[in-house]
Design an enzyme around this catalytic site. Structure first.
Site, PDB file in Angstrom:
ATOM      1  N   ASP A   1       6.877   6.678   2.227  1.00 34.28           N
ATOM      2  CA  ASP A   1       5.544   6.130   1.938  1.00 34.28           C
ATOM      3  C   ASP A   1       5.161   6.311   0.472  1.00 34.28           C
ATOM      4  O   ASP A   1       4.106   5.845   0.050  1.00 34.28           O
ATOM      5  CB  ASP A   1       4.502   6.798   2.843  1.00 34.28           C
ATOM      6  CG  ASP A   1       3.162   6.077   2.837  1.00 34.28           C
ATOM      7  OD1 ASP A   1       3.150   4.837   2.784  1.00 34.28           O
ATOM      8  OD2 ASP A   1       2.116   6.757   2.876  1.00 34.28           O
TER       9      ASP A   1
ATOM     10  N   SER B   1      -2.225   2.268   2.679  1.00 35.55           N
ATOM     11  CA  SER B   1      -1.216   1.749   3.590  1.00 35.55           C
ATOM     12  C   SER B   1      -1.893   1.315   4.893  1.00 35.55           C
ATOM     13  O   SER B   1      -2.727   2.043   5.430  1.00 35.55           O
ATOM     14  CB  SER B   1      -0.166   2.818   3.893  1.00 35.55           C
ATOM     15  OG  SER B   1       0.451   3.284   2.707  1.00 35.55           O
TER      16      SER B   1
ATOM     17  N   GLN C   1       6.246  -2.530   4.712  1.00 34.01           N
ATOM     18  CA  GLN C   1       4.867  -2.049   4.759  1.00 34.01           C
ATOM     19  C   GLN C   1       3.916  -3.126   4.276  1.00 34.01           C
ATOM     20  O   GLN C   1       4.232  -3.886   3.353  1.00 34.01           O
ATOM     21  CB  GLN C   1       4.710  -0.811   3.877  1.00 34.01           C
ATOM     22  CG  GLN C   1       3.312  -0.193   3.896  1.00 34.01           C
ATOM     23  CD  GLN C   1       3.210   1.017   2.983  1.00 34.01           C
ATOM     24  OE1 GLN C   1       2.789   0.892   1.838  1.00 34.01           O
ATOM     25  NE2 GLN C   1       3.603   2.183   3.486  1.00 34.01           N
TER      26      GLN C   1
END
Length: 285
Positions: free
Chosen positions: A202, A226, A276
């Protein structure tokens, strides 16, 4: 144990079991919300501990639902959806104050041989020839201490191949490459390496969607977060050895940026892939 940055990170990611399918976790002190990679990795840790040790995670699909409060405990509820001979499935919901902040579905597979092919590895500057984040931010602090605080020692080492100019970001191709590793030996447990790789996955990924625009995540007026995250584990990998994270962003629209990533070992093995979508909202003054 010497409670340095690596040991503290592992302690945070090793959630505490309170029942067969119930775990709790805590967070390091942060000024605002919980880092998404943390709850992603903690959820994977909880799910891994609910399946047979012969199984390894091969994919997870997650949604970040609400900002997490670093000062409060996180409760991880694991739903044992399926246990088969070859595959097992778990659903994990992370909650604070009884409200879901994150959920994920994770699929596990018993290791087996099979057909193999992979994308071609990317050739970039080796990590030893690049400046680490710690050295970069130390230099920026020396140049402008009022704007850039002195960095703290970190468990995760990152070395960016082409670092962006944070003072004057210019539009560029939506492609970026960074070397990552845990900056110390974390042992031989393959599940621990998967958890740490999930944590690293991430880092910086949403930043690829800002590269074609004159903004960074730190630019005034930018709201970034995110929204979801997908991770596929293709082959075993050590998180304490350099991994090249190759990222790109094929699209941004509607206040959202879509990004993809691939983790390669130094010898060119593709060990994991990511995708993502992130909020990249520009608020005008």
């Amino acid at each position: 144990m010497d409670h340095g940055p690596i040991e503290r990170l592992i302690e945070y990611l090793e959630v505490q079991r309170v029942d067969r399918f119930l775990f709790t976790g805590k967070s390091p002190a942060r000024p605002s919300r919980i880092f998404g990679g943390q709850v992603l990795a903690q959820s994977l840790n909880a799910a891994l501990r609910s399946v047979d040790a012969a199984f390894e995670a091969h994919s997870m699909h997650a949604y970040f639902l609400r900002p997490g409060d670093p000062s409060r405990q996180i409760v991880f509820e694991v739903d044992p959806i399926r246990d088969g001979r070859s595959f097992a499935t778990r659903r994990v919901v992370a909650k604070q104050d009884g409200r879901a902040i994150f959920n994920t579905a994770i699929s596990f597979q018993r290791c087996e041989p099979g057909l193999e092919h992979q994308a071609s590895p990317v050739k970039v500057t080796p990590p030893e020839a690049l400046e680490s984040d710690f050295d970069f931010w130390t230099r920026k602090h020396a140049e402008n201490p009022e704007r850039y605080p002195a960095p703290l020692a970190q468990a995760i080492e990152r070395r960016v191949v082409n670092r962006r100019d944070y003072d004057n970001p210019q539009p560029q191709e939506a492609v970026q490459h960074s070397w990552f590793r845990v900056s110390g030996d974390v042992g031989e447990d393959p599940h621990r390496h998967q958890v740490l790789l999930a944590f690293m996955s991430d880092f910086a990924l949403l930043g690829a969607s800002l590269l074609p625009h004159p903004y960074t995540a730190q630019s005034p007026g930018m709201q970034v977060a995110s929204l979801d995250h997908a991770l596929w584990f293709h082959r075993p990998a050590r998180a304490d050895e350099y991994l090249l994270y190759a990222m790109d962003s094929p699209n941004a629209s509607g206040g959202r940026g879509f990004c993809r990533g691939q983790f390669f070992t130094r010898d060119g093995q593709l060990v994991a892939s990511t995708a993502q979508e992130a909020l990249i909202r520009r608020r005008e003054a």
